[in-house]
Design a protein around this motif. Structure first.
Motif, PDB file in Angstrom:
ATOM      1  N   THR A  46       7.172 -10.029  19.038  1.00 48.93           N
ATOM      2  CA  THR A  46       6.127  -9.128  18.535  1.00 48.93           C
ATOM      3  C   THR A  46       6.024  -7.951  19.492  1.00 48.93           C
ATOM      4  OG1 THR A  46       4.879 -10.959  17.588  1.00 48.93           O
ATOM      5  CG2 THR A  46       3.658  -8.937  17.967  1.00 48.93           C
ATOM      6  N   GLN A  50       1.545   0.673   5.033  1.00 50.75           N
ATOM      7  CA  GLN A  50       1.356   2.115   4.876  1.00 50.75           C
ATOM      8  C   GLN A  50       1.503   2.858   6.208  1.00 50.75           C
ATOM      9  OE1 GLN A  50      -0.912  -0.227   4.601  1.00 50.75           O
ATOM     10  NE2 GLN A  50      -2.860   0.348   5.526  1.00 50.75           N
ATOM     11  N   HIS A  74       0.845  -1.215   0.000  1.00 51.05           N
ATOM     12  CA  HIS A  74       0.000   0.000   0.000  1.00 51.05           C
ATOM     13  C   HIS A  74       0.876   1.261   0.000  1.00 51.05           C
ATOM     14  CE1 HIS A  74      -3.392  -2.576   0.591  1.00 51.05           C
ATOM     15  NE2 HIS A  74      -2.813  -3.087   1.659  1.00 51.05           N
ATOM     16  N   TYR A  97       0.083  -9.634   7.055  1.00 48.80           N
ATOM     17  CA  TYR A  97      -0.623  -8.938   8.132  1.00 48.80           C
ATOM     18  C   TYR A  97      -0.228  -9.458   9.512  1.00 48.80           C
ATOM     19  CZ  TYR A  97      -3.408  -7.985   4.023  1.00 48.80           C
ATOM     20  OH  TYR A  97      -3.807  -7.654   2.766  1.00 48.80           O
ATOM     21  N   GLY A  98       0.907 -10.152   9.591  1.00 46.94           N
ATOM     22  CA  GLY A  98       1.390 -10.581  10.891  1.00 46.94           C
ATOM     23  C   GLY A  98       0.716 -11.811  11.442  1.00 46.94           C
ATOM     24  N   ILE A  99      -0.198 -12.446  10.695  1.00 48.04           N
ATOM     25  CA  ILE A  99      -0.798 -13.688  11.179  1.00 48.04           C
ATOM     26  C   ILE A  99      -0.571 -14.794  10.163  1.00 48.04           C
ATOM     27  CG2 ILE A  99      -2.604 -12.577  12.560  1.00 48.04           C
ATOM     28  CD1 ILE A  99      -4.542 -13.436  10.278  1.00 48.04           C
ATOM     29  N   VAL A 125       3.968  -4.393  20.460  1.00 47.55           N
ATOM     30  CA  VAL A 125       2.742  -3.621  20.200  1.00 47.55           C
ATOM     31  C   VAL A 125       2.619  -2.488  21.208  1.00 47.55           C
ATOM     32  CG1 VAL A 125       1.495  -5.640  19.313  1.00 47.55           C
ATOM     33  CG2 VAL A 125       1.260  -5.025  21.716  1.00 47.55           C
ATOM     34  N   ILE A 174       4.994  -8.746  23.372  1.00 47.97           N
ATOM     35  CA  ILE A 174       3.931  -9.641  23.851  1.00 47.97           C
ATOM     36  C   ILE A 174       4.389 -11.088  23.683  1.00 47.97           C
ATOM     37  CG2 ILE A 174       1.991  -8.086  23.493  1.00 47.97           C
ATOM     38  CD1 ILE A 174       1.422  -9.547  20.854  1.00 47.97           C
ATOM     39  N   SER A 227       3.827  -3.204  10.808  1.00 45.14           N
ATOM     40  CA  SER A 227       2.410  -3.053  10.450  1.00 45.14           C
ATOM     41  C   SER A 227       2.016  -1.598  10.242  1.00 45.14           C
ATOM     42  CB  SER A 227       1.546  -3.656  11.551  1.00 45.14           C
ATOM     43  OG  SER A 227       1.911  -4.989  11.764  1.00 45.14           O
ATOM     44  N   LYS A 248       2.595 -16.574  20.365  1.00 44.48           N
ATOM     45  CA  LYS A 248       1.642 -17.694  20.370  1.00 44.48           C
ATOM     46  C   LYS A 248       2.245 -18.939  19.761  1.00 44.48           C
ATOM     47  CE  LYS A 248      -1.516 -15.557  18.170  1.00 44.48           C
ATOM     48  NZ  LYS A 248      -2.667 -14.953  17.526  1.00 44.48           N
ATOM     49  N   ARG A 257       5.586  -2.664  23.721  1.00 43.79           N
ATOM     50  CA  ARG A 257       6.014  -3.703  24.664  1.00 43.79           C
ATOM     51  C   ARG A 257       6.019  -5.023  23.902  1.00 43.79           C
ATOM     52  NH1 ARG A 257       0.989  -6.238  26.001  1.00 43.79           N
ATOM     53  NH2 ARG A 257      -0.647  -4.948  25.122  1.00 43.79           N
ATOM     54  N   LYS A 298       7.857  -8.830  14.620  1.00 42.52           N
ATOM     55  CA  LYS A 298       6.650  -8.196  14.087  1.00 42.52           C
ATOM     56  C   LYS A 298       6.364  -6.954  14.918  1.00 42.52           C
ATOM     57  CE  LYS A 298       4.326 -12.326  14.105  1.00 42.52           C
ATOM     58  NZ  LYS A 298       3.080 -13.042  14.330  1.00 42.52           N
ATOM     59  N   ILE A 299       6.072  -5.873  14.239  1.00 41.31           N
ATOM     60  CA  ILE A 299       5.706  -4.639  14.936  1.00 41.31           C
ATOM     61  C   ILE A 299       4.222  -4.407  14.675  1.00 41.31           C
ATOM     62  CG2 ILE A 299       6.193  -2.183  15.194  1.00 41.31           C
ATOM     63  CD1 ILE A 299       8.665  -3.951  15.672  1.00 41.31           C
ATOM     64  N   GLY A 300       3.423  -4.265  15.737  1.00 41.94           N
ATOM     65  CA  GLY A 300       1.969  -4.123  15.601  1.00 41.94           C
ATOM     66  C   GLY A 300       1.577  -2.791  14.992  1.00 41.94           C
ATOM     67  N   SER A 301       0.349  -2.771  14.453  1.00 37.73           N
ATOM     68  CA  SER A 301      -0.099  -1.532  13.819  1.00 37.73           C
ATOM     69  C   SER A 301      -0.157  -0.413  14.866  1.00 37.73           C
ATOM     70  CB  SER A 301      -1.450  -1.740  13.158  1.00 37.73           C
ATOM     71  OG  SER A 301      -2.305  -2.389  14.043  1.00 37.73           O
TER      72      SER A 301
HETATM   73  C1  LIG Z   1       1.017  -7.125  15.966  1.00 36.01           C
HETATM   74  C2  LIG Z   1       0.219  -8.234  15.374  1.00 36.01           C
HETATM   75  C3  LIG Z   1       1.010  -8.864  14.257  1.00 36.01           C
HETATM   76  C4  LIG Z   1      -0.004  -9.217  16.539  1.00 36.01           C
HETATM   77  O1  LIG Z   1      -0.714 -10.312  16.115  1.00 36.01           O
HETATM   78  P1  LIG Z   1      -0.815 -11.600  17.063  1.00 36.01           P
HETATM   79  O2  LIG Z   1       0.522 -12.146  17.388  1.00 36.01           O
HETATM   80  O3  LIG Z   1      -1.821 -12.478  16.394  1.00 36.01           O
HETATM   81  O4  LIG Z   1      -1.346 -11.019  18.443  1.00 36.01           O
HETATM   82  P2  LIG Z   1      -2.848 -11.082  19.022  1.00 36.01           P
HETATM   83  O5  LIG Z   1      -3.814 -10.524  18.030  1.00 36.01           O
HETATM   84  O6  LIG Z   1      -3.096 -12.454  19.571  1.00 36.01           O
HETATM   85  O7  LIG Z   1      -2.766 -10.070  20.244  1.00 36.01           O
HETATM   86  C5  LIG Z   1      -1.948 -10.323  21.369  1.00 36.01           C
HETATM   87  C6  LIG Z   1      -2.103  -9.155  22.326  1.00 36.01           C
HETATM   88  O8  LIG Z   1      -1.553  -7.968  21.733  1.00 36.01           O
HETATM   89  C7  LIG Z   1      -2.575  -6.959  21.628  1.00 36.01           C
HETATM   90  N1  LIG Z   1      -2.371  -6.299  20.340  1.00 36.01           N
HETATM   91  C8  LIG Z   1      -2.312  -6.891  19.106  1.00 36.01           C
HETATM   92  N2  LIG Z   1      -2.068  -5.963  18.166  1.00 36.01           N
HETATM   93  C9  LIG Z   1      -1.972  -4.787  18.803  1.00 36.01           C
HETATM   94  C10 LIG Z   1      -1.717  -3.468  18.370  1.00 36.01           C
HETATM   95  N3  LIG Z   1      -1.477  -3.194  17.081  1.00 36.01           N
HETATM   96  N4  LIG Z   1      -1.676  -2.484  19.309  1.00 36.01           N
HETATM   97  C11 LIG Z   1      -1.898  -2.768  20.625  1.00 36.01           C
HETATM   98  N5  LIG Z   1      -2.133  -4.001  21.106  1.00 36.01           N
HETATM   99  C12 LIG Z   1      -2.174  -4.983  20.205  1.00 36.01           C
HETATM  100  C13 LIG Z   1      -3.894  -7.704  21.689  1.00 36.01           C
HETATM  101  O9  LIG Z   1      -4.930  -6.880  22.188  1.00 36.01           O
HETATM  102  C14 LIG Z   1      -3.549  -8.818  22.645  1.00 36.01           C
HETATM  103  O10 LIG Z   1      -3.540  -8.303  23.958  1.00 36.01           O
HETATM  104  P3  LIG Z   1      -4.113  -9.187  25.202  1.00 36.01           P
HETATM  105  O11 LIG Z   1      -3.213 -10.420  25.239  1.00 36.01           O
HETATM  106  O12 LIG Z   1      -3.950  -8.285  26.371  1.00 36.01           O
HETATM  107  O13 LIG Z   1      -5.508  -9.517  24.829  1.00 36.01           O
HETATM  108  C15 LIG Z   1      -1.146  -7.763  14.807  1.00 36.01           C
HETATM  109  O14 LIG Z   1      -1.976  -7.333  15.823  1.00 36.01           O
HETATM  110  C16 LIG Z   1      -0.987  -6.623  13.813  1.00 36.01           C
HETATM  111  O15 LIG Z   1      -0.884  -5.473  14.186  1.00 36.01           O
HETATM  112  N6  LIG Z   1      -0.965  -7.002  12.493  1.00 36.01           N
HETATM  113  C17 LIG Z   1      -0.726  -6.077  11.395  1.00 36.01           C
HETATM  114  C18 LIG Z   1      -1.927  -5.818  10.603  1.00 36.01           C
HETATM  115  C19 LIG Z   1      -1.700  -4.751   9.556  1.00 36.01           C
HETATM  116  O16 LIG Z   1      -0.937  -3.813   9.660  1.00 36.01           O
HETATM  117  N7  LIG Z   1      -2.403  -4.881   8.486  1.00 36.01           N
HETATM  118  C20 LIG Z   1      -2.312  -3.950   7.408  1.00 36.01           C
HETATM  119  C21 LIG Z   1      -3.105  -4.463   6.277  1.00 36.01           C
HETATM  120  S1  LIG Z   1      -3.326  -3.251   5.052  1.00 36.01           S
END
Ligand SMILES: CC(C)(COP(=O)(O)OP(=O)(O)OC[C@H]1O[C@@H](n2cnc3c(N)ncnc32)[C@H](O)[C@@H]1OP(=O)(O)O)[C@@H](O)C(=O)NCCC(=O)NCCS
Length: 260
Positions: free
Chosen positions: A160, A102, A82, A189-191, A162, A169, A128, A172, A167, A144-147
């Motif tokens: 990972t 993006q 994107h 998308y990190g999954i 977030v 996490i 992300s 899994k 911090r 992996k860096i969360g969105s």
């Molecule tokens: C970071 C990421 C990869 C983590 O995925 P994951 O390993 O499956 O983690 P989970 O969804 O099981 O979440 C684990 C914990 O992190 C938290 N968390 C996940 N993503 C988060 C984020 N971006 N910001 C804050 N907290 C987040 C969840 O709430 C959960 O917390 P909890 O244990 O207290 O309930 C995913 O959330 C993400 O951001 N993917 C990117 C998506 C993206 O950018 N897509 C763009 C498409 S155009």
């Protein structure tokens, strides 16, 4: 040059489920255009044509929406998906196989010239949408860096991160520094597909049903014993007439259907 372009295109086809053909990727993916232009700009920068490097980078920014400083080092098979609103700073380094969505900034927090101000991403890192990685530290292989995370400290390999400030996490799927980048599968998308929530729910239900079937079989055995002793004592049979004693639950076949 063409081999590299082919590999850039292939990595987009591999990682973006929306990409349908080489032609579509070549013509409609600003992330690819930005990479190709960055290589020209980077060459100019390293060969003393600093202004030209900056100018190509500036044109590329207008054309693609991605601002990559010509000094930044970018590895093979990097995919800016994107891509709009991405900023990559002068001393940033992006390892092979990274995916950057993006709104990402690989930025600095210090104004000192000549120092390493921007982050280094290892191999196969996913950053992300909207995340900011700020400072001259390393994000380890496969991290992996969360969105929307704001990362201001190093991230270990396979971890990972977030949140704001980010911090780590718990993982899994057991990803860790011990897992080499080549052993990791790319997860758009990190999954991964194994994380598909419906599939996870189905697997959970099948496991639960299977263990219930086992419990019920044990209960029937106990009831039949009681019934036999009741018959021997001329008491009433306590097994209902319509009890389905031979009913079986095909846990294995169902598990195969949901890809267990
Ligand atoms: C970071 C990421 C990869 C983590 O995925 P994951 O390993 O499956 O983690 P989970 O969804 O099981 O979440 C684990 C914990 O992190 C938290 N968390 C996940 N993503 C988060 C984020 N971006 N910001 C804050 N907290 C987040 C969840 O709430 C959960 O917390 P909890 O244990 O207290 O309930 C995913 O959330 C993400 O951001 N993917 C990117 C998506 C993206 O950018 N897509 C763009 C498409 S155009």
């Amino acid at each position: 040059m063409f081999a590299r372009l082919r590999s850039d295109i292939q990595c987009i086809l591999d990682r973006d489920p929306a990409a349908r053909s080489t032609w579509e990727v070549l013509t409609c993916y600003p992330g690819l255009h930005a990479l190709v232009l960055h290589r020209r700009a980077h060459w100019c920068w390293n060969h003393g044509f600093k202004w030209l490097g900056r100018f190509i980078s500036h044109l590329s920014r207008g054309f693609t929406g991605i601002e990559i400083h010509p000094g930044a080092k970018i590895g093979e098979r990097v995919f800016f998906d994107h891509a709009m609103g991405v900023v990559v700073g002068e001393t940033a380094e992006i390892g092979d196989g990274c995916t950057i969505y993006q709104g990402v900034t690989l930025g600095g927090t210090s104004l000192y010239k000549g120092t390493k101000r921007h982050p280094t991403l290892g191999r196969d890192v996913v950053v992300s949408a909207g995340a900011k990685v700020l400072g001259g530290f390393v994000v380890g292989d496969g991290a992996k860096i969360g969105s929307n995370a704001v990362v201001i400290k190093p991230v270990p390999a396979g971890a990972t991160a977030v949140g704001i400030p980010a911090r780590i996490i718990p993982s899994k799927n057991g990803a860790s520094a011990d897992v080499t980048a080549s052993e990791r599968k790319f997860s758009a998308y990190g999954i991964t597909l194994e994380d598909d929530p419906l599939s996870q729910a189905m697997k959970g239900l099948i496991d639960h049903a299977s263990s219930q079937e086992h419990q019920i079989a044990l209960l029937w055995q106990a009831i039949e014993k009681l019934s036999a002793s009741a018959r021997a004592g001329a008491g009433a049979d306590c097994v209902p007439q319509d009890a389905a004693l031979s009913e079986t639950f095909e846990a294995e076949r169902l598990a195969q259907l949901v890809g267990k």
